[in-house]
Design a protein around this motif. Structure first.
Motif, PDB file in Angstrom:
ATOM      1  N   PHE A   1       0.841  -1.130   0.223  1.00 30.09           N
ATOM      2  CA  PHE A   1       0.039   0.156  -0.034  1.00 30.09           C
ATOM      3  C   PHE A   1       0.711   1.077  -0.112  1.00 30.09           C
ATOM      4  O   PHE A   1       1.612   1.328   0.760  1.00 30.09           O
ATOM      5  CB  PHE A   1      -1.036   0.097   1.258  1.00 30.09           C
ATOM      6  CG  PHE A   1      -2.145  -0.838   0.980  1.00 30.09           C
ATOM      7  CD1 PHE A   1      -3.445  -0.223   0.672  1.00 30.09           C
ATOM      8  CD2 PHE A   1      -1.910  -2.162   1.233  1.00 30.09           C
ATOM      9  CE1 PHE A   1      -4.559  -1.227   0.807  1.00 30.09           C
ATOM     10  CE2 PHE A   1      -3.173  -3.061   1.110  1.00 30.09           C
ATOM     11  CZ  PHE A   1      -4.467  -2.419   0.936  1.00 30.09           C
ATOM     12  N   THR A   2       0.736   2.118  -0.998  1.00 24.69           N
ATOM     13  CA  THR A   2       1.167   3.440  -0.875  1.00 24.69           C
ATOM     14  C   THR A   2       0.389   4.367  -0.744  1.00 24.69           C
ATOM     15  O   THR A   2      -0.668   4.416  -1.005  1.00 24.69           O
ATOM     16  CB  THR A   2       1.843   3.728  -2.289  1.00 24.69           C
ATOM     17  OG1 THR A   2       2.610   2.795  -2.860  1.00 24.69           O
ATOM     18  CG2 THR A   2       2.417   5.140  -2.423  1.00 24.69           C
ATOM     19  N   THR A   3       0.529   5.159   0.530  1.00 24.78           N
ATOM     20  CA  THR A   3      -0.515   6.133   1.101  1.00 24.78           C
ATOM     21  C   THR A   3      -0.148   7.554   1.074  1.00 24.78           C
ATOM     22  O   THR A   3       1.165   7.737   1.283  1.00 24.78           O
ATOM     23  CB  THR A   3      -0.799   5.660   2.668  1.00 24.78           C
ATOM     24  OG1 THR A   3       0.252   5.667   3.355  1.00 24.78           O
ATOM     25  CG2 THR A   3      -1.441   4.345   2.676  1.00 24.78           C
TER      26      THR A   3
ATOM     27  N   GLU B   1       5.238  -1.732   8.407  1.00 28.02           N
ATOM     28  CA  GLU B   1       5.242  -0.339   8.082  1.00 28.02           C
ATOM     29  C   GLU B   1       6.378   0.289   7.326  1.00 28.02           C
ATOM     30  O   GLU B   1       7.466  -0.036   7.658  1.00 28.02           O
ATOM     31  CB  GLU B   1       4.900   0.442   9.429  1.00 28.02           C
ATOM     32  CG  GLU B   1       3.493   0.132   9.988  1.00 28.02           C
ATOM     33  CD  GLU B   1       3.210   1.100  11.237  1.00 28.02           C
ATOM     34  OE1 GLU B   1       3.111   2.162  10.870  1.00 28.02           O
ATOM     35  OE2 GLU B   1       2.653   0.737  12.234  1.00 28.02           O
ATOM     36  N   LEU B   2       6.261   0.988   6.394  1.00 29.03           N
ATOM     37  CA  LEU B   2       7.229   1.682   5.520  1.00 29.03           C
ATOM     38  C   LEU B   2       7.128   3.149   5.620  1.00 29.03           C
ATOM     39  O   LEU B   2       6.185   3.850   6.066  1.00 29.03           O
ATOM     40  CB  LEU B   2       6.984   1.050   4.160  1.00 29.03           C
ATOM     41  CG  LEU B   2       6.928  -0.214   3.883  1.00 29.03           C
ATOM     42  CD1 LEU B   2       6.349  -0.458   2.396  1.00 29.03           C
ATOM     43  CD2 LEU B   2       8.269  -1.061   4.207  1.00 29.03           C
ATOM     44  N   ASP B   3       8.114   3.792   5.152  1.00 29.25           N
ATOM     45  CA  ASP B   3       8.216   5.241   5.143  1.00 29.25           C
ATOM     46  C   ASP B   3       7.027   5.767   4.466  1.00 29.25           C
ATOM     47  O   ASP B   3       6.512   6.956   4.868  1.00 29.25           O
ATOM     48  CB  ASP B   3       9.421   5.952   4.751  1.00 29.25           C
ATOM     49  CG  ASP B   3      10.683   5.392   5.593  1.00 29.25           C
ATOM     50  OD1 ASP B   3      10.323   5.244   6.924  1.00 29.25           O
ATOM     51  OD2 ASP B   3      11.635   5.515   5.347  1.00 29.25           O
ATOM     52  N   PHE B   4       6.720   5.320   3.238  1.00 31.62           N
ATOM     53  CA  PHE B   4       5.704   5.795   2.229  1.00 31.62           C
ATOM     54  C   PHE B   4       4.417   4.869   2.331  1.00 31.62           C
ATOM     55  O   PHE B   4       3.518   5.226   1.535  1.00 31.62           O
ATOM     56  CB  PHE B   4       6.052   5.550   1.079  1.00 31.62           C
ATOM     57  CG  PHE B   4       6.699   4.326   0.370  1.00 31.62           C
ATOM     58  CD1 PHE B   4       5.851   3.373   0.081  1.00 31.62           C
ATOM     59  CD2 PHE B   4       8.239   3.878   0.798  1.00 31.62           C
ATOM     60  CE1 PHE B   4       6.090   2.172  -0.189  1.00 31.62           C
ATOM     61  CE2 PHE B   4       8.362   2.543   0.374  1.00 31.62           C
ATOM     62  CZ  PHE B   4       7.540   1.915  -0.282  1.00 31.62           C
ATOM     63  N   GLY B   5       4.112   4.028   3.183  1.00 33.75           N
ATOM     64  CA  GLY B   5       2.947   3.417   3.359  1.00 33.75           C
ATOM     65  C   GLY B   5       3.285   2.028   4.152  1.00 33.75           C
ATOM     66  O   GLY B   5       3.965   1.953   5.249  1.00 33.75           O
TER      67      GLY B   5
END
Length: 278
Positions: free
Chosen positions: A8-10, A35-39
């Motif tokens: 998921f890119t949020t 959890e990622l920096d961008f989503g």
């Protein structure tokens, strides 16, 4: 078991909005998140995946913020490789060191928990698990009889044993989690954990000094009466897996109906871990 990985890119300015989306996905079968920096990435067994259910769930959040996702099939043989590439050791209050089997130990920490990070939820990386561990450090588990509901990897049950609990019953409805809890107890040389596969119906008809329940709001409400039945008077119960707003008030009100008094809570982002006493 094969898994789908959804990347998921949020685009959002509020951390809790992404957490709401993660929580909703957890309600339709997604059992692991990164959890990622961008989503974030979300994982679900192929056999549990329902595109129509996913579309219906996501439609509720399309007006809150912008997001998109991509789906990748992760064959079972690659699952550990995926975890090993992403799993980093964590530290809780300079007291607890949680690591995977492929990481080096840190003997300077008073407590070390070794987790074989397969497909079970509860490695300590999510805020709810970390806050539960923090709460446990602040309270007395010596010679206590403990029930761990929704035990996942068994991390909280293992910590209870390391803090001196006399015996622990660890329960999860997911067979992967049940097997993982047994395996991780063995990895940590813990012999006083009894793992059971099921839900509230398999809770033994015994009296517990402490209950740990890191699940989600709806399940906690559904199981609250059973928790109260098996918790001793003056016994402690720690709840997590829900948000401060609006969930904490809802949980507190339901707990009051079953003789459970709110004592305090911790907050990380909008996630909460709360202590109650019967």
């Amino acid at each position: 078991m094969n898994y789908y990985e959804l990347l998921f890119t949020t685009i959002t300015t509020e951390d809790y909005q992404q957490d709401l989306l993660i929580n909703a996905l957890g309600g339709i079968g997604f059992d692991t998140f990164e959890e990622l920096d961008f989503g974030f990435k979300a994982y679900i067994p192929v056999t549990d995946f329902d595109q129509d259910k996913l579309d219906e769930t996501l439609s509720s959040y399309q007006d809150l913020f912008t997001f998109s996702y991509e789906i990748t099939l992760i064959p079972q043989k690659n699952w550990n490789e995926v975890w090993e590439s992403n799993f980093e050791p964590i530290e809780i209050g300079k007291q607890i060191f949680v690591r995977a089997t492929f990481h080096q130990p840190k003997p300077e920490f008073p407590y070390e928990i070794v987790i074989d990070p397969k497909m079970a939820f509860g490695t300590g990386h999510h805020q709810t698990t970390a806050m539960m561990l923090e709460l446990m450090l602040e309270n007395d588990f010596v010679n206590q009889k403990v029930l761990d509901m929704g035990c996942g990897t068994g991390i909280l049950a293992i910590m209870a044993s390391k803090l001196g609990a006399a015996e622990i019953t660890a329960i999860d409805y997911d067979e992967v989690c049940y097997a993982s809890a047994i395996e991780n107890a063995q990895l940590n040389k813990i012999e006083n954990i009894t793992a059971l596969c099921g839900s509230k119906e398999v809770i033994p008809g015994e009296n517990f000094d402490i209950i740990l329940a890191n699940i989600n709001r709806n399940i906690l409400i559904d199981q609250m009466d059973r928790y109260s039945q098996v918790l001793k008077t003056d016994g402690e119960i720690y709840f997590s897996g829900f948000y401060e707003v609006p969930d904490l008030d809802i949980i507190t009100e339901e707990a009051r109906k079953h003789g459970l008094k709110y004592i305090s809570h911790k907050k990380n982002k909008n996630w909460v871990a709360a202590k109650f006493v019967k």
